[in-house]
Design an enzyme around this catalytic site. Sequence first.
Site, PDB file in Angstrom:
ATOM      1  CB  SER A  70      -9.637  -3.117  -7.788  1.00  0.00           C
ATOM      2  OG  SER A  70      -9.240  -4.442  -8.103  1.00  0.00           O
TER       3      SER A  70
ATOM      4  CE1 TYR B 286      -5.288  -2.912  -4.171  1.00  0.00           C
ATOM      5  CE2 TYR B 286      -6.675  -4.641  -5.090  1.00  0.00           C
ATOM      6  CZ  TYR B 286      -5.940  -3.478  -5.255  1.00  0.00           C
ATOM      7  OH  TYR B 286      -5.859  -2.885  -6.496  1.00  0.00           O
TER       8      TYR B 286
HETATM    9  N1  LIG Z   1      -2.890  -3.484 -12.611  1.00  0.00           N
HETATM   10  C1  LIG Z   1      -3.969  -4.098 -12.158  1.00  0.00           C
HETATM   11  O1  LIG Z   1      -4.177  -5.290 -12.396  1.00  0.00           O
HETATM   12  C2  LIG Z   1      -4.959  -3.331 -11.336  1.00  0.00           C
HETATM   13  C3  LIG Z   1      -6.207  -3.918 -11.097  1.00  0.00           C
HETATM   14  C4  LIG Z   1      -7.120  -3.238 -10.333  1.00  0.00           C
HETATM   15  C5  LIG Z   1      -6.827  -1.991  -9.838  1.00  0.00           C
HETATM   16  N2  LIG Z   1      -5.602  -1.447 -10.077  1.00  0.00           N
HETATM   17  C6  LIG Z   1      -5.318  -0.119  -9.510  1.00  0.00           C
HETATM   18  O2  LIG Z   1      -4.730   0.680 -10.505  1.00  0.00           O
HETATM   19  C7  LIG Z   1      -3.971   1.703  -9.886  1.00  0.00           C
HETATM   20  C8  LIG Z   1      -2.621   1.817 -10.578  1.00  0.00           C
HETATM   21  O3  LIG Z   1      -1.846   0.682 -10.279  1.00  0.00           O
HETATM   22  P1  LIG Z   1      -0.921  -0.056 -11.350  1.00  0.00           P
HETATM   23  O4  LIG Z   1      -1.582  -1.313 -11.684  1.00  0.00           O
HETATM   24  O5  LIG Z   1      -0.561   0.857 -12.432  1.00  0.00           O
HETATM   25  O6  LIG Z   1       0.334  -0.436 -10.428  1.00  0.00           O
HETATM   26  P2  LIG Z   1       1.813   0.125 -10.371  1.00  0.00           P
HETATM   27  O7  LIG Z   1       2.485  -0.061 -11.674  1.00  0.00           O
HETATM   28  O8  LIG Z   1       2.419  -0.503  -9.164  1.00  0.00           O
HETATM   29  O9  LIG Z   1       1.600   1.680 -10.141  1.00  0.00           O
HETATM   30  C9  LIG Z   1       1.252   2.197  -8.881  1.00  0.00           C
HETATM   31  C10 LIG Z   1       1.545   3.675  -8.887  1.00  0.00           C
HETATM   32  O10 LIG Z   1       1.148   4.212  -7.621  1.00  0.00           O
HETATM   33  C11 LIG Z   1       2.188   5.005  -7.122  1.00  0.00           C
HETATM   34  N3  LIG Z   1       2.196   5.058  -5.678  1.00  0.00           N
HETATM   35  C12 LIG Z   1       2.222   4.037  -4.788  1.00  0.00           C
HETATM   36  N4  LIG Z   1       2.284   4.517  -3.539  1.00  0.00           N
HETATM   37  C13 LIG Z   1       2.305   5.877  -3.641  1.00  0.00           C
HETATM   38  C14 LIG Z   1       2.374   6.930  -2.720  1.00  0.00           C
HETATM   39  N5  LIG Z   1       2.441   6.723  -1.396  1.00  0.00           N
HETATM   40  N6  LIG Z   1       2.396   8.198  -3.184  1.00  0.00           N
HETATM   41  C15 LIG Z   1       2.339   8.439  -4.513  1.00  0.00           C
HETATM   42  N7  LIG Z   1       2.258   7.483  -5.439  1.00  0.00           N
HETATM   43  C16 LIG Z   1       2.252   6.220  -4.999  1.00  0.00           C
HETATM   44  C17 LIG Z   1       3.475   4.373  -7.653  1.00  0.00           C
HETATM   45  O11 LIG Z   1       4.488   5.356  -7.750  1.00  0.00           O
HETATM   46  P3  LIG Z   1       5.739   5.527  -6.763  1.00  0.00           P
HETATM   47  O12 LIG Z   1       6.090   4.166  -6.253  1.00  0.00           O
HETATM   48  O13 LIG Z   1       6.778   6.139  -7.646  1.00  0.00           O
HETATM   49  O14 LIG Z   1       5.258   6.478  -5.707  1.00  0.00           O
HETATM   50  C18 LIG Z   1       3.029   3.972  -9.055  1.00  0.00           C
HETATM   51  O15 LIG Z   1       3.181   5.038  -9.947  1.00  0.00           O
HETATM   52  C19 LIG Z   1      -3.898   1.343  -8.406  1.00  0.00           C
HETATM   53  O16 LIG Z   1      -4.836   2.115  -7.682  1.00  0.00           O
HETATM   54  C20 LIG Z   1      -4.291  -0.111  -8.387  1.00  0.00           C
HETATM   55  O17 LIG Z   1      -4.838  -0.499  -7.144  1.00  0.00           O
HETATM   56  C21 LIG Z   1      -4.679  -2.073 -10.840  1.00  0.00           C
END
Ligand SMILES: NC(=O)c1ccc[n+]([C@@H]2O[C@H](COP(=O)([O-])OP(=O)(O)OC[C@H]3O[C@@H](n4cnc5c(N)ncnc54)[C@H](OP(=O)(O)O)[C@@H]3O)[C@@H](O)[C@H]2O)c1
Length: 246
Positions: A142, A155
């Site tokens: 991130s 985080y």
């Molecule tokens: N969106 C942003 O602005 C942003 C910025 C920087 C970094 N990121 C990173 O990008 C990645 C994806 O996040 P996102 O933005 O797409 O958020 P999101 O829509 O909340 O997706 C998170 C995903 O992680 C899964 N997850 C959470 N806990 C889990 C567990 N214990 N076991 C298996 N799966 C799990 C969730 O699936 P289930 O709940 O179905 O398990 C969901 O599919 C993350 O690592 C996040 O930190 C995102």
Amino acid sequence: MSANNIKGKVVVITGASSGLGEASARELAKLGAKVVVGARRLDRLQALVKEIGEPAQAAVKVDVTKREDVEALIKTAVDLHGRVDVLLNNAGYMPLSLVEKGRVDEWDAMIDINIKGVLYGVNAVLPVFKKQMSGQIINVSSVAGHVVSPGSTVYSGTKFAVKALSEGLRQELKPYNVRVLNVSPGATESELFLAIKDKDVLDSFASMKLDSVPNTAFTDAIIFAIGQPENVDVNEIIFRPTAQTL
Ligand SMILES: NC(=O)c1ccc[n+]([C@@H]2O[C@H](COP(=O)([O-])OP(=O)(O)OC[C@H]3O[C@@H](n4cnc5c(N)ncnc54)[C@H](OP(=O)(O)O)[C@@H]3O)[C@@H](O)[C@H]2O)c1
């Protein structure tokens, strides 16, 4: 963009039930990759694989905090396709809060999902990559894995850790011809922000009027890295909304 280097590749994606992981599965499938997806919400994964034309077995209920689940995900990919080309270690959790609020259960969950989950993925896929003498690990850090702000302390700790793991792996896995990318998104459309419960953090976000970019910013970045020829190892990508200061 060389889509030819993506067609036919077997890509395992954790956290593909929403947000960046789900979008990646869709876009990679469009380019001809075979995707195998894991997360806890199996219903969403099942709908996704149906939509993109993968077999039903390609949707696997996985809690990345459980080693055996992550191992079963990799085994499913190998059983279905005989190999794994890319592990997109994407599952993540971001309940931002000020440390003084003492939301220790959320810290535990972030450490388990964001750090240990990534390591379990690496551990499960490495024997496959070593045997193949090829593979690519994409760890999702991130912007918060490069800078810290009030509320992102824990985080950021987990995402700095992901960055450190990526760099160590990049060096250690050279003998096996394994490539490692650490990708660091800024604010991108997804469900990630829904995890935030600390009112002070929510209020500060509201006052920032942070405009997220579409998830194509992320999918374009990983498609660029996966699409490179095998002797090109893209190691770091950071992107932000143009208006994002941090
Ligand atoms: N969106 C942003 O602005 C942003 C910025 C920087 C970094 N990121 C990173 O990008 C990645 C994806 O996040 P996102 O933005 O797409 O958020 P999101 O829509 O909340 O997706 C998170 C995903 O992680 C899964 N997850 C959470 N806990 C889990 C567990 N214990 N076991 C298996 N799966 C799990 C969730 O699936 P289930 O709940 O179905 O398990 C969901 O599919 C993350 O690592 C996040 O930190 C995102």
